[in-house]
Every structure is written in C-alpha cells, then in structure tokens.
Motif scaffolding. Sequence first.
Motif, short mmCIF file in Angstrom:
data_model
loop_
_atom_site.label_atom_id
_atom_site.label_comp_id
_atom_site.label_asym_id
_atom_site.label_seq_id
_atom_site.Cartn_x
_atom_site.Cartn_y
_atom_site.Cartn_z
N VAL A 52 -4.73 1.63 4.11
CA VAL A 52 -4.88 2.90 3.39
C VAL A 52 -3.59 3.70 3.54
N CYS B 201 -9.09 8.35 7.16
CA CYS B 201 -7.67 8.65 6.93
C CYS B 201 -7.49 10.07 6.39
N ALA C 152 0.84 -1.21 0.00
CA ALA C 152 0.00 0.00 0.00
C ALA C 152 0.87 1.25 0.00
N ARG D 149 -1.80 3.23 -2.88
CA ARG D 149 -3.23 2.98 -3.10
C ARG D 149 -3.72 2.00 -2.05
N THR D 150 -4.99 2.11 -1.73
CA THR D 150 -5.60 1.25 -0.72
C THR D 150 -5.55 -0.20 -1.17
N ARG E 31 -13.90 0.47 2.45
CA ARG E 31 -12.83 1.22 1.77
C ARG E 31 -13.16 2.71 1.79
N GLU F 253 -11.02 5.36 4.01
CA GLU F 253 -10.34 6.44 3.31
C GLU F 253 -10.79 7.80 3.82
#
Length: 162
Positions: A114, A149, A83, A88-89, A142, A146
């Motif tokens: 993430v 985060c 990651a 990218r996740t 997801r 995100e």
Amino acid sequence: MHSTAEISACYANLLVQARALFAGESDLIANAANLAALVFGGLPGLNWAGLYRFDGAQLLLGPFQGRPACARIALGRGVCGSAAMERRTQMIADVHAFPGHIACDAASRSEIVVPLIDADGRLLGVWDVDSPLHARFGEADRIGMEALCAALVEAARSGAGA
C-alpha cells in the motif's frame, strides 16, 4: 480459510489497536515499528510486514518484522517500487509471476503493498506485507491494510508543523 466477515472483524480490531498505539505519537518511524509488530503478530500466514520510506529518490528499508530485507528499492522496481510509482495498492497472488519481482525472502509467495500518500499528495513510502501462502491476500485484506495505512499517515500528519 477465514470468512470475509472474520477477516474484516480482525482488521477492525487491528485498527482500534493501531489508533491506540499512535495516539499522541506523530513520528512515522515509531508508529510504523508498532504497526509492523501489530500486523505481524495479529494476522495469520505472514512472513514479513513493514515500511519502506521514500527519501525523494528511492525506497529505503524502515521498521519491519520478519527476515532481513532489501535495503533500497528503486521506484518502478518490484512490487514495492511499482506501488510507489503508480501510487496504488498492489495485491499479488503469486510474486514469482510478477515481472521484476525482488526476492528478498524466497519463501514469499504473495504480497500486498500500500502506498503511503499524505494529504498534500506526497509519497511517504509504502507498507509491504508478504506471505508464504499463494494468494494469501484478498479484497478484505486490501480494505483493511488501506485503513491501517490511512491511520498511520493521519498520525504522521497530526505532528506536521508541531
């Protein structure tokens, strides 16, 4: 399993709580500690949640909730390193099928990681969440992770230059 609407509502609630916890605090480590506790206690089916910070060369263990974990992870190694390197996740349904998976806790079956990227494009670290359940994380997770985060990175940015 919960519906997508229920999962999305749970993340919306977590995001409100996270932003309240981050208000007035720009330290990434302090905020990650609170986020780890919030996520670990607020989402079902988890066995680990926390931060690996990037020191410019590798990922170093930061605040977390769960069993003891690997202290250092090289970029490109395991789900966290992938990651970070790919920025990218990563959402992995079966970690045992992931090439190079690092098994810190043998009970973990699925994982979402993430990358934390600041406004200048610098890698700050990764947010890692594990579950003992196969395919625990879906698209709503997801999106929710995100968003959490992004709030964590934004809070850290608010202290830049202060």
